[in-house]
Enzyme design. Sequence first.
Site, PDB file in Angstrom:
ATOM      1  N   LEU A 159       0.858  -1.201   0.000  1.00 43.55           N
ATOM      2  CA  LEU A 159       0.000   0.000   0.000  1.00 43.55           C
ATOM      3  C   LEU A 159       0.892   1.248   0.000  1.00 43.55           C
ATOM      4  CD1 LEU A 159      -3.127   0.273  -0.013  1.00 43.55           C
ATOM      5  CD2 LEU A 159      -2.969   0.897   2.398  1.00 43.55           C
ATOM      6  N   ARG A 161       2.618   4.251  -2.864  1.00 44.63           N
ATOM      7  CA  ARG A 161       1.967   5.244  -3.732  1.00 44.63           C
ATOM      8  C   ARG A 161       1.037   4.584  -4.745  1.00 44.63           C
ATOM      9  NH1 ARG A 161       7.459   6.449  -3.809  1.00 44.63           N
ATOM     10  NH2 ARG A 161       8.054   8.486  -3.001  1.00 44.63           N
ATOM     11  N   SER A 181       0.930  -5.446   3.857  1.00 51.48           N
ATOM     12  CA  SER A 181       2.255  -4.835   3.729  1.00 51.48           C
ATOM     13  C   SER A 181       3.036  -5.260   4.968  1.00 51.48           C
ATOM     14  CB  SER A 181       2.171  -3.316   3.602  1.00 51.48           C
ATOM     15  OG  SER A 181       1.637  -2.779   4.765  1.00 51.48           O
ATOM     16  N   ARG A 239       6.299  -6.501 -10.489  1.00 51.64           N
ATOM     17  CA  ARG A 239       7.438  -7.068 -11.225  1.00 51.64           C
ATOM     18  C   ARG A 239       7.152  -8.544 -11.461  1.00 51.64           C
ATOM     19  NH1 ARG A 239       9.105  -2.713 -12.668  1.00 51.64           N
ATOM     20  NH2 ARG A 239      11.053  -1.736 -12.058  1.00 51.64           N
ATOM     21  N   GLU A 268      11.268 -10.987 -18.924  1.00 50.88           N
ATOM     22  CA  GLU A 268      10.813 -10.131 -20.033  1.00 50.88           C
ATOM     23  C   GLU A 268      11.914  -9.962 -21.073  1.00 50.88           C
ATOM     24  OE1 GLU A 268       9.477  -6.487 -18.237  1.00 50.88           O
ATOM     25  OE2 GLU A 268       8.022  -7.559 -16.990  1.00 50.88           O
ATOM     26  N   HIS A 286       4.497  -4.912 -20.382  1.00 52.09           N
ATOM     27  CA  HIS A 286       5.070  -3.989 -19.382  1.00 52.09           C
ATOM     28  C   HIS A 286       4.874  -2.531 -19.818  1.00 52.09           C
ATOM     29  CE1 HIS A 286       8.444  -3.445 -16.165  1.00 52.09           C
ATOM     30  NE2 HIS A 286       7.599  -2.419 -16.161  1.00 52.09           N
TER      31      HIS A 286
HETATM   32  C1  8YV Z   1       9.875   1.156 -16.607  1.00 55.92           C
HETATM   33  C2  8YV Z   1       8.993   0.509 -14.469  1.00 55.92           C
HETATM   34  O1  8YV Z   1      10.775   2.033 -16.096  1.00 55.92           O
HETATM   35  O2  8YV Z   1       9.049   2.484 -13.164  1.00 55.92           O
HETATM   36  C3  8YV Z   1       9.254   1.273 -13.211  1.00 55.92           C
HETATM   37  O3  8YV Z   1       9.702   0.658 -12.227  1.00 55.92           O
HETATM   38  O4  8YV Z   1       9.047  -0.663 -14.477  1.00 55.92           O
HETATM   39  C4  8YV Z   1       8.653   1.193 -15.747  1.00 55.92           C
HETATM   40  O5  8YV Z   1       8.173   2.466 -15.573  1.00 55.92           O
HETATM   41  C5  8YV Z   1       9.592   1.529 -17.997  1.00 55.92           C
HETATM   42  O6  8YV Z   1       9.015   0.411 -18.552  1.00 55.92           O
HETATM   43  C6  8YV Z   1      10.812   1.906 -18.787  1.00 55.92           C
HETATM   44  O7  8YV Z   1      11.553   0.771 -19.055  1.00 55.92           O
END
Ligand code: 8YV
Length: 320
Positions: A159, A161, A181, A239, A268, A286
Amino acid sequence: MSKQTRIMEPIGVLLTSPTNSYLEQELDKRFNLFRLWNVPNKLEFLKQNSGSIRAVAVNPNVPTDREFIESLPALEIVSSFSVGLDKIDLEYCKEKGIRVTNTPDVLTDDVADLAIGLILTTLRRICECDRYVKAGLWKKGDFRLTTKFSGKKVGIIGLGRIGTAIAKRAESFNCPISYYSRSEKPGSNYKYFPSVLELASDCQILVVACPLTEETRHIINREVLNALGPSGYLINIGRGPHVDERELVSALVEGRIAGAGLDVFENEPHVPEELFGPDNVVLLPHVGSGTVETRHAMADLVIGNIEAHFNKKPLLTPVV
Ligand code: 8YV
């Protein structure tokens, strides 16, 4: 960002991967910009130029690990084009006195918007509906009934931003909100669960929105997926490694959860092909922060932090 003259001649800045054309253009105007991906022999390039590279602009695609940092002896600042810091060896940067910055806040709305979009797309099967109409199938019969979002119990892991922004949006769909959290957030009206397992057992839509750390790697495992159950949905905008992907694939294939909406993956841009088949899965490449406006704001922060550092001003968004 206002046009500025180069602040010192020449400060070497290394951009590790193609990130954003506006960022590249603005870094080029201000610094002596090196593009690492254009270099045929990276080791040779670093040997030749490492002495003049005082800043790196990084993107989470490429790890900023100990080996990479060690190859840049003049490095003073790592400015990350991301809020997530999981690919940066923060401890080593701290040890070496290298500053680190990221891009919080400016991407919160986009990522939270996308989380709600993923929920709606997964439950209401919007992608499948689109394919149905385009394939001319509507003439043969109405689309089957889907699953309602409004009022569903939403459980959020993390929780911070982004998690809070998702909660606010889900509240406007009359969804009861609960969260997990590390500790209970004082002043929050949402229901707190001290374990992910309890949260998953209690909610219908489980959203991953926490940072990736050693503690949160594979926080979504077989037990959690089973607790979410056959009418539960998993949404991941955090992630990829938050989720044990093999377990997710088997839970989906075996119907142990109802569906998943995923913006991030363990390896990825490789996505397990078993996820291409099931129509209860929505896969995105992503794109949480991927709007023109937000990427522009992220680029401004990356540049603003580097400029602040070399102008000996306080960093805009310091981490280390
Ligand atoms: C990537 C992100 O930065 O902010 C993050 O943690 O995963 C994304 O905003 C964006 O895909 C650029 O690679």
